[in-house]
Scaffold this motif. Structure first.
Motif, PDB file in Angstrom:
ATOM      1  N   MET A   1       0.828  -1.195   0.000  1.00  0.00           N
ATOM      2  CA  MET A   1       0.000   0.000   0.000  1.00  0.00           C
ATOM      3  C   MET A   1       0.871   1.257   0.000  1.00  0.00           C
ATOM      4  O   MET A   1       0.499   2.253  -0.594  1.00  0.00           O
ATOM      5  N   LYS A   2       2.016   1.192   0.660  1.00  0.00           N
ATOM      6  CA  LYS A   2       2.905   2.349   0.693  1.00  0.00           C
ATOM      7  C   LYS A   2       3.451   2.646  -0.696  1.00  0.00           C
ATOM      8  O   LYS A   2       3.618   3.808  -1.062  1.00  0.00           O
ATOM      9  N   LEU A   3       3.723   1.601  -1.472  1.00  0.00           N
ATOM     10  CA  LEU A   3       4.255   1.779  -2.818  1.00  0.00           C
ATOM     11  C   LEU A   3       3.237   2.491  -3.703  1.00  0.00           C
ATOM     12  O   LEU A   3       3.582   3.414  -4.457  1.00  0.00           O
ATOM     13  N   VAL A   4       1.977   2.108  -3.606  1.00  0.00           N
ATOM     14  CA  VAL A   4       0.920   2.723  -4.404  1.00  0.00           C
ATOM     15  C   VAL A   4       0.760   4.190  -4.021  1.00  0.00           C
ATOM     16  O   VAL A   4       0.633   5.062  -4.885  1.00  0.00           O
ATOM     17  N   SER A   5       0.797   4.486  -2.740  1.00  0.00           N
ATOM     18  CA  SER A   5       0.643   5.877  -2.304  1.00  0.00           C
ATOM     19  C   SER A   5       1.841   6.723  -2.745  1.00  0.00           C
ATOM     20  O   SER A   5       1.684   7.889  -3.109  1.00  0.00           O
ATOM     21  N   LYS A   6       3.049   6.151  -2.762  1.00  0.00           N
ATOM     22  CA  LYS A   6       4.227   6.893  -3.219  1.00  0.00           C
ATOM     23  C   LYS A   6       4.119   7.197  -4.715  1.00  0.00           C
ATOM     24  O   LYS A   6       4.444   8.289  -5.162  1.00  0.00           O
ATOM     25  N   ILE A   7       3.651   6.207  -5.495  1.00  0.00           N
ATOM     26  CA  ILE A   7       3.492   6.404  -6.936  1.00  0.00           C
ATOM     27  C   ILE A   7       2.443   7.479  -7.207  1.00  0.00           C
ATOM     28  O   ILE A   7       2.648   8.370  -8.033  1.00  0.00           O
ATOM     29  N   LEU A   8       1.298   7.395  -6.517  1.00  0.00           N
ATOM     30  CA  LEU A   8       0.246   8.387  -6.703  1.00  0.00           C
ATOM     31  C   LEU A   8       0.709   9.781  -6.272  1.00  0.00           C
ATOM     32  O   LEU A   8       0.369  10.783  -6.919  1.00  0.00           O
ATOM     33  N   LEU A   9       1.495   9.865  -5.218  1.00  0.00           N
ATOM     34  CA  LEU A   9       2.023  11.145  -4.757  1.00  0.00           C
ATOM     35  C   LEU A   9       2.958  11.743  -5.811  1.00  0.00           C
ATOM     36  O   LEU A   9       2.888  12.935  -6.110  1.00  0.00           O
ATOM     37  N   ARG A  10       3.805  10.933  -6.402  1.00  0.00           N
ATOM     38  CA  ARG A  10       4.728  11.429  -7.427  1.00  0.00           C
ATOM     39  C   ARG A  10       3.980  11.859  -8.686  1.00  0.00           C
ATOM     40  O   ARG A  10       4.309  12.882  -9.287  1.00  0.00           O
ATOM     41  N   ILE A  11       2.979  11.107  -9.075  1.00  0.00           N
ATOM     42  CA  ILE A  11       2.168  11.496 -10.236  1.00  0.00           C
ATOM     43  C   ILE A  11       1.450  12.813  -9.942  1.00  0.00           C
ATOM     44  O   ILE A  11       1.391  13.706 -10.798  1.00  0.00           O
ATOM     45  N   GLY A  12       0.911  12.937  -8.744  1.00  0.00           N
ATOM     46  CA  GLY A  12       0.252  14.183  -8.346  1.00  0.00           C
ATOM     47  C   GLY A  12       1.205  15.365  -8.356  1.00  0.00           C
ATOM     48  O   GLY A  12       0.847  16.464  -8.780  1.00  0.00           O
ATOM     49  N   MET A  13       2.436  15.156  -7.931  1.00  0.00           N
ATOM     50  CA  MET A  13       3.440  16.230  -7.933  1.00  0.00           C
ATOM     51  C   MET A  13       3.780  16.644  -9.360  1.00  0.00           C
ATOM     52  O   MET A  13       3.925  17.838  -9.650  1.00  0.00           O
TER      53      MET A  13
END
Length: 83
Positions: free
Chosen positions: A1-13
């Motif tokens: 779950m942490k990996l998915v949130s990191k990917i989504l955070l980077r895409i959002g940035m």
């Protein structure tokens, strides 16, 4: 779950940075193109007024070589039909 949130955070940035950059870019642009034809205006007009001649410089007619063309009436007069 942490990996998915990191990917989504980077895409959002990345999206946020793109939106911020877009705020500061100019929203107007100009495209200019000119062609010089070394012929008298009357000669040019007498050539382009005929619809049958327009296929020689029509981009779409050149792209569709199998296009069927139907003309009816007298070219360069009111009521001439091109289909």
């Amino acid at each position: 779950m942490k990996l998915v949130s990191k990917i989504l955070l980077r895409i959002g940035m990345i999206v946020l940075i793109a939106l911020i950059v877009a705020l500061f870019l100019s929203n107007t642009y100009v495209v200019k193109k000119s062609i010089t034809i070394n012929q008298p205006k009357t000669e040019i007009f007498n050539y382009i007024k005929y619809l049958k001649n327009q296929n020689e410089y029509s981009k779409w007619a050149k792209m569709d070589t199998g296009m069927q063309k139907v003309f009816s009436g007298t070219d360069a007069t009111t009521g001439f039909l091109s289909a």
